[in-house]
Motif scaffolding. Structure first.
Motif, mmCIF file in Angstrom:
data_model
loop_
_atom_site.group_PDB
_atom_site.id
_atom_site.type_symbol
_atom_site.label_atom_id
_atom_site.label_comp_id
_atom_site.label_asym_id
_atom_site.label_seq_id
_atom_site.Cartn_x
_atom_site.Cartn_y
_atom_site.Cartn_z
ATOM 1 N N UNK A 32 36.572 26.988 33.231
ATOM 2 C CA UNK A 32 36.882 28.105 34.118
ATOM 3 C C UNK A 32 37.083 29.419 33.374
ATOM 4 N N UNK A 33 36.837 30.503 34.087
ATOM 5 C CA UNK A 33 37.078 31.866 33.619
ATOM 6 C C UNK A 33 38.077 32.479 34.591
ATOM 7 N N UNK A 34 39.105 33.144 34.053
ATOM 8 C CA UNK A 34 40.136 33.720 34.909
ATOM 9 C C UNK A 34 39.915 35.218 35.090
ATOM 10 N N UNK A 35 39.990 35.650 36.349
ATOM 11 C CA UNK A 35 39.830 37.054 36.712
ATOM 12 C C UNK A 35 41.141 37.511 37.340
ATOM 13 N N UNK A 51 42.677 47.438 38.821
ATOM 14 C CA UNK A 51 42.534 46.896 37.482
ATOM 15 C C UNK A 51 41.967 45.498 37.571
ATOM 16 N N UNK A 52 40.969 45.211 36.730
ATOM 17 C CA UNK A 52 40.345 43.886 36.687
ATOM 18 C C UNK A 52 40.283 43.464 35.226
ATOM 19 N N UNK A 53 40.745 42.261 34.926
ATOM 20 C CA UNK A 53 40.686 41.716 33.574
ATOM 21 C C UNK A 53 40.106 40.309 33.655
ATOM 22 N N UNK A 54 39.079 40.041 32.849
ATOM 23 C CA UNK A 54 38.416 38.737 32.851
ATOM 24 C C UNK A 54 38.568 38.115 31.466
ATOM 25 N N UNK A 62 36.768 38.942 28.113
ATOM 26 C CA UNK A 62 35.335 38.965 28.419
ATOM 27 C C UNK A 62 34.940 40.340 28.934
ATOM 28 N N UNK A 63 35.686 40.844 29.893
ATOM 29 C CA UNK A 63 35.368 42.141 30.496
ATOM 30 C C UNK A 63 36.555 42.621 31.320
ATOM 31 N N UNK A 64 36.451 43.864 31.764
ATOM 32 C CA UNK A 64 37.482 44.416 32.622
ATOM 33 C C UNK A 64 37.021 45.741 33.184
ATOM 34 N N UNK A 65 37.798 46.256 34.119
ATOM 35 C CA UNK A 65 37.468 47.556 34.695
ATOM 36 C C UNK A 65 38.718 48.199 35.260
ATOM 37 N N UNK A 66 38.635 49.511 35.429
ATOM 38 C CA UNK A 66 39.675 50.245 36.150
ATOM 39 C C UNK A 66 38.968 51.339 36.932
#
Length: 169
Positions: A32-35, A51-54, A62-66
């Motif tokens: 699994x990958x947690x978002x 805010x998104x953190x993966x 892995x990745x993220x965004x704001x």
């Protein structure tokens, strides 16, 4: 109360993994990958941020965004953050995900629609969602969208490190 639901790529079944409240970020189990997603909202100005953190099962970023935007309520800001997380997952073509949010109100409002639409996971602990919370609060004060892949911004490195998981510098 924490709800976690894993997305299974083949069957798209809903699987409840846990019903206990996590007080710190915990990596998902392989594969699994947690978002983690969070929305921030200022009642006086209606300025908002998502805010998104993966991260993977080893806790590797892995990745993220704001993103900053205007929202009419905190639940709207939280819903936009959830959608932003799903969009980033789709853009990166990720599979086998567990999504977490600290918005119990949003999850309660979605109710059974979550299970009908797709498999998502939800947590209601602010402590377990700390990095997404910081990203959302930073986004609220900015005027542009930021997306990071493989390397987080310096503004999030210390928060990721405090979660006790690997963080590229």
């Amino acid at each position: 109360m924490e709800f976690q639901i894993a997305k299974r790529s083949a069957k798209k079944q809903v699987t409840f993994l846990s019903d206990t409240l996590n007080h710190s970020w915990c990596p998902p189990t392989e594969p699994l990958i947690k978002v983690n997603v969070d929305g921030a909202w200022d009642k006086n100005t209606t300025s908002s941020g998502s805010g998104v953190i993966i991260r993977d099962a080893r806790g590797k970023f892995i990745a993220g965004s704001s993103r900053s935007y205007i929202a009419g309520s905190i639940i709207e800001a939280e819903a936009i953050a959830l959608v932003d997380g799903l969009k980033l997952v789709k853009q990166l073509n990720l599979d086998n995900i567990v999504m977490e949010s600290d918005s119990h109100e949003l999850i309660s409002a979605l109710g059974n629609h979550i299970e009908k639409a797709m498999s998502l996971g939800i947590v209601t602990s602010r402590e377990a969602n700390r990095v997404a919370d910081v990203a959302a609060k930073l986004a609220k004060s900015r005027l542009c969208t930021e997306v990071w892949v493989n390397i987080p911004p310096t503004s999030l490195v210390s928060v990721l490190t405090n979660d006790g998981v690997p963080c590229p510098h």
